[in-house]
Design a protein around this motif. Structure first.
Motif, PDB file in Angstrom:
ATOM      1  N   THR A  10       0.831  -1.206   0.000  1.00 24.03           N
ATOM      2  CA  THR A  10       0.000   0.000   0.000  1.00 24.03           C
ATOM      3  C   THR A  10       0.867   1.259   0.000  1.00 24.03           C
ATOM      4  O   THR A  10       0.662   2.179  -0.784  1.00 24.03           O
ATOM      5  CB  THR A  10      -0.916   0.037   1.245  1.00 24.03           C
ATOM      6  OG1 THR A  10      -1.553  -1.226   1.363  1.00 24.03           O
ATOM      7  CG2 THR A  10      -1.955   1.122   1.121  1.00 24.03           C
ATOM      8  N   ALA A  11       1.845   1.267   0.906  1.00 21.43           N
ATOM      9  CA  ALA A  11       2.702   2.445   1.023  1.00 21.43           C
ATOM     10  C   ALA A  11       3.420   2.724  -0.295  1.00 21.43           C
ATOM     11  O   ALA A  11       3.467   3.869  -0.761  1.00 21.43           O
ATOM     12  CB  ALA A  11       3.712   2.252   2.150  1.00 21.43           C
ATOM     13  N   TYR A  12       3.962   1.680  -0.914  1.00 16.35           N
ATOM     14  CA  TYR A  12       4.702   1.910  -2.160  1.00 16.35           C
ATOM     15  C   TYR A  12       3.781   2.318  -3.299  1.00 16.35           C
ATOM     16  O   TYR A  12       4.186   3.090  -4.177  1.00 16.35           O
ATOM     17  CB  TYR A  12       5.533   0.674  -2.533  1.00 16.35           C
ATOM     18  CG  TYR A  12       6.868   0.674  -1.820  1.00 16.35           C
ATOM     19  CD1 TYR A  12       7.901   1.479  -2.290  1.00 16.35           C
ATOM     20  CD2 TYR A  12       7.077  -0.073  -0.678  1.00 16.35           C
ATOM     21  CE1 TYR A  12       9.116   1.511  -1.622  1.00 16.35           C
ATOM     22  CE2 TYR A  12       8.282  -0.038   0.000  1.00 16.35           C
ATOM     23  CZ  TYR A  12       9.305   0.756  -0.479  1.00 16.35           C
ATOM     24  OH  TYR A  12      10.495   0.807   0.179  1.00 16.35           O
ATOM     25  N   MET A  13       2.538   1.840  -3.282  1.00 18.90           N
ATOM     26  CA  MET A  13       1.582   2.299  -4.291  1.00 18.90           C
ATOM     27  C   MET A  13       1.363   3.804  -4.169  1.00 18.90           C
ATOM     28  O   MET A  13       1.267   4.520  -5.153  1.00 18.90           O
ATOM     29  CB  MET A  13       0.236   1.576  -4.133  1.00 18.90           C
ATOM     30  CG  MET A  13       0.237   0.100  -4.513  1.00 18.90           C
ATOM     31  SD  MET A  13       0.862  -0.205  -6.161  1.00 18.90           S
ATOM     32  CE  MET A  13      -0.613   0.213  -7.081  1.00 18.90           C
ATOM     33  N   MET A  14       1.284   4.278  -2.923  1.00 23.38           N
ATOM     34  CA  MET A  14       1.068   5.708  -2.711  1.00 23.38           C
ATOM     35  C   MET A  14       2.301   6.518  -3.082  1.00 23.38           C
ATOM     36  O   MET A  14       2.207   7.677  -3.462  1.00 23.38           O
ATOM     37  CB  MET A  14       0.670   5.972  -1.255  1.00 23.38           C
ATOM     38  CG  MET A  14      -0.712   5.445  -0.917  1.00 23.38           C
ATOM     39  SD  MET A  14      -1.121   5.663   0.820  1.00 23.38           S
ATOM     40  CE  MET A  14      -1.746   7.345   0.819  1.00 23.38           C
ATOM     41  N   LEU A  15       3.468   5.895  -2.937  1.00 26.13           N
ATOM     42  CA  LEU A  15       4.715   6.619  -3.208  1.00 26.13           C
ATOM     43  C   LEU A  15       5.133   6.537  -4.675  1.00 26.13           C
ATOM     44  O   LEU A  15       5.958   7.325  -5.127  1.00 26.13           O
ATOM     45  CB  LEU A  15       5.841   6.031  -2.348  1.00 26.13           C
ATOM     46  CG  LEU A  15       5.863   6.449  -0.894  1.00 26.13           C
ATOM     47  CD1 LEU A  15       6.786   5.527  -0.105  1.00 26.13           C
ATOM     48  CD2 LEU A  15       6.364   7.881  -0.786  1.00 26.13           C
TER      49      LEU A  15
ATOM     50  N   MET B  85       0.013  12.165  -0.742  1.00 30.36           N
ATOM     51  CA  MET B  85       0.064  10.709  -0.683  1.00 30.36           C
ATOM     52  C   MET B  85       1.418  10.226  -0.162  1.00 30.36           C
ATOM     53  O   MET B  85       1.491   9.351   0.708  1.00 30.36           O
ATOM     54  CB  MET B  85      -0.218  10.114  -2.073  1.00 30.36           C
ATOM     55  CG  MET B  85      -1.701  10.037  -2.365  1.00 30.36           C
ATOM     56  SD  MET B  85      -2.120   9.820  -4.116  1.00 30.36           S
ATOM     57  CE  MET B  85      -1.167   8.408  -4.563  1.00 30.36           C
ATOM     58  N   ALA B  89       2.218   8.349   3.497  1.00 33.45           N
ATOM     59  CA  ALA B  89       2.951   7.092   3.627  1.00 33.45           C
ATOM     60  C   ALA B  89       4.101   7.241   4.617  1.00 33.45           C
ATOM     61  O   ALA B  89       4.294   6.395   5.491  1.00 33.45           O
ATOM     62  CB  ALA B  89       3.462   6.643   2.264  1.00 33.45           C
ATOM     63  N   LEU B  93       2.315   5.324   7.714  1.00 37.65           N
ATOM     64  CA  LEU B  93       2.347   3.908   7.362  1.00 37.65           C
ATOM     65  C   LEU B  93       3.703   3.327   7.727  1.00 37.65           C
ATOM     66  O   LEU B  93       4.718   4.021   7.677  1.00 37.65           O
ATOM     67  CB  LEU B  93       2.077   3.713   5.868  1.00 37.65           C
ATOM     68  CG  LEU B  93       0.723   4.193   5.328  1.00 37.65           C
ATOM     69  CD1 LEU B  93       0.669   3.999   3.824  1.00 37.65           C
ATOM     70  CD2 LEU B  93      -0.422   3.450   5.994  1.00 37.65           C
TER      71      LEU B  93
END
Lengths: 294, 268
Positions: A10-15, B85, B89, B93
């Motif tokens: 999820t985090a990498y999708m956002m980044l 976004m 993160a 996160l």
């Protein structure tokens, strides 16, 4: 899939969009310009000729580059202390309990917002030797001012004045934010101990403001090393009389985009980067020492 | 007595700062014969309002404004969306490689944008994006500064908000845009203002990447105008004035969030 793995995805999708853009337009160029700096290349021909360190050697031997370094250092040494002292003073004034605060704050910030392409024109005229506002004011107190923009010795005065005028608002807002982060309790405690005025500033404000001061010092030094636009607009796309406004970035700009010597220009950009980096590291070490002693 | 000194000092600084603007506006309204006199007066007589329409018509300023608005608008919208976004993160996160990635990001803040000028120019040329909107816009869609500013702000928010959202099974993207963003107005107005102003005033990149006058932004168009009309100062000042006004208005609308946004983000 574990929770941890899912979260990482999820985090990498956002980044992802950010990382792709930064990789292509920031990270890759840093390496690319380093590589180019070892070549002779005019941008147009498909052939790049590897020359090793020759670009760097040539730059260091170029009297114009020496000129650019001296001019840039002169600008840094004049601009940074002036803008910081004035910025702090203005922030202290704005932090006092006064009326029309919003007005003063907005007015002082205004130049930072406006394009230097627009305000540069105004200053060009203020400094005009014959019809300029500055010399008119000087005449009224009986002084015949110089032809500011055509006198090499006055170039730095013009550049520093314009730059201080433009950045004063930003620097004071940073200081103001720092001042507002200092808890009232410290002042109350110091007042109970009988401190006031200068003592309050010296023993409460100044030490507690030091992180802000450090941040502003760092930012304005970095900005000052990169001075370019004030020269460009004030001197009508030239580097001033007798190269007196030739700064390091100006040097890079002409080498790259007027003379199409991309390797040479990249090398000079890298030299500027290394100087800024060295300066930042030096300031960081000094800051750590200061904190130890106090 | 002390108050008096403060006001006096502030008035002196304000005069220094506003002086050039006042003179600019006064000159923009003067008839041509009154501009270059030895002792100029601040008050134009008569007021020559025509300078404005003459200046506006002598260059495609309408076009410049549309270009600037479009370029800065797109850059700011992307910067805020993608920046939020990324900041979310980093702030909220947990994921593998977070620390390293964030440090790498911070390190790029030290790189002068000018170092990127030549390689980015080459990239844009390779993509055949010279003299196009995407060539001007795409390299500046995200800024590390925005990510940093927003991250600091998100860190300072109470964690109950995020925990409640997670318990409700909300996806982080929805938490961000439906719950967090409405609560963090000062920070995205501050970040948006800084980005918009920076993008509106950017000069070097547009000059380097575009050879087409139809893509010129307000600052670039104004510089061209300067060399065209030469020493007709009243028209120059009129153009400089109307070029300044939109940005001044944008700033006035957002300025009350400015100090708060900077103070609470912990850049100090």
């Amino acid at each position: 899939m574990t929770l941890k793995a899912r979260r990482t995805i999820t985090a990498y999708m956002m980044l992802l969009p950010t990382l792709i853009l930064l990789a292509v337009f920031t990270l890759y160029p840093i390496f690319e310009s380093f590589v180019i700096s070892f070549f002779h290349w005019d941008m147009i021909s498909p052939h790049k000729q590897f020359v090793g360190l020759q670009n760097y050697v040539q730059i260091f031997e170029d009297p114009l580059f020496h000129r650019a370094v001296v001019n840039t250092l002169l600008f840094v040494v004049l601009y940074v202390p002036i803008v910081m002292a004035l910025g702090l003073a203005v922030a202290l004034l704005l932090n006092a309990r006064i009326r029309f605060r919003a007005f003063f704050r907005t007015a002082i910030f205004l130049p930072y917002v406006t394009s230097i392409a627009a305000t540069g024109i105004v200053w060009q005229w203020i400094f005009n030797g014959q019809y300029g506002l500055l010399n008119d004011l000087l005449r009224q107190i009986g002084i015949q001012g110089p032809d500011w923009l055509n006198t090499p010795q006055d170039t730095m005065i013009c550049l520093v004045t314009l730059s201080v005028w433009q950045s004063l608002g930003y620097v004071s807002v940073l200081f103001l934010a720092g001042l507002q982060n200092i808890s009232r309790e410290y002042y109350e405690a110091a007042r109970v101990d009988g401190a006031h005025g200068w003592h309050l500033f010296r023993h409460v404000t100044w030490p507690l403001l030091s992180p802000t001061t450090f941040f502003v010092l760092l930012m304005s030094t970095i900005e000052a090393f990169k001075v370019f636009l004030p020269v460009y607009v004030l001197y009508g796309a030239t580097d001033g009389p007798n190269d007196s406004g030739l700064t390091m970035l100006y040097y890079m700009f002409t080498e790259g985009f007027s003379d199409y010597r991309m390797g040479y220009a990249s090398a000079s950009a890298y030299i500027l980067f290394v100087i800024i980096l060295a300066c930042t590291l030096l300031q960081m070490t000094l800051q750590r020492r200061v904190h130890y002693e106090s | 007595m002390r108050k008096l000194f403060i006001y006096a000092a502030l008035i002196v600084v304000t005069l220094f700062v506003l002086g050039p603007f006042t003179w600019m506006i006064s000159t923009s309204l003067k008839p041509a014969g009154e501009v270059l006199t030895a002792t100029p007066s601040l008050w134009p007589h008569p007021f020559e309002w025509n300078n404005y329409s003459t200046a506006w018509k002598s260059a495609p300023f309408g076009r410049y404004f549309l270009n600037s608005l479009f370029i800065s608008g797109v850059e700011t919208a992307f910067d805020l969306t993608l920046g939020a976004m990324a900041a979310y993160a980093f702030a909220r996160l947990d994921f593998a490689g977070k620390r390293t990635l964030f440090l790498a990001l911070l390190a790029t803040l030290m790189v002068p944008g000018e170092l990127l000028l030549i390689p980015n120019y080459i990239t844009v040329a390779k993509l055949h994006w010279m003299s196009t909107y995407q060539g001007i816009i795409v390299p500046w869609l995200v800024s590390v500064f925005t990510i940093f500013l927003m991250r600091q702000f998100f860190l300072s928010m109470p964690s109950e908000i995020f925990e409640a959202a997670e318990l409700d099974g909300l996806h982080p993207v929805r938490t961000l845009f439906q719950i967090v963003m409405p609560l963090t107005k000062p920070v995205w107005i501050t970040a948006g203002l800084i980005k918009f102003i920076g993008s509106w005033n950017s000069f070097l990149w547009v000059v380097v990447v575009s050879n087409s006058q139809s893509l010129d932004t307000v600052p670039v168009g104004l510089m061209n105008f300067t060399s065209d009309v030469g020493t007709e100062y009243n028209q120059l000042m009129a153009a400089a004035t109307f070029c300044m006004v939109p940005l001044a208005i944008v700033f006035l609308l957002g300025q009350r969030y400015f100090v708060e946004g900077i103070a609470r983000s912990g850049i100090r």
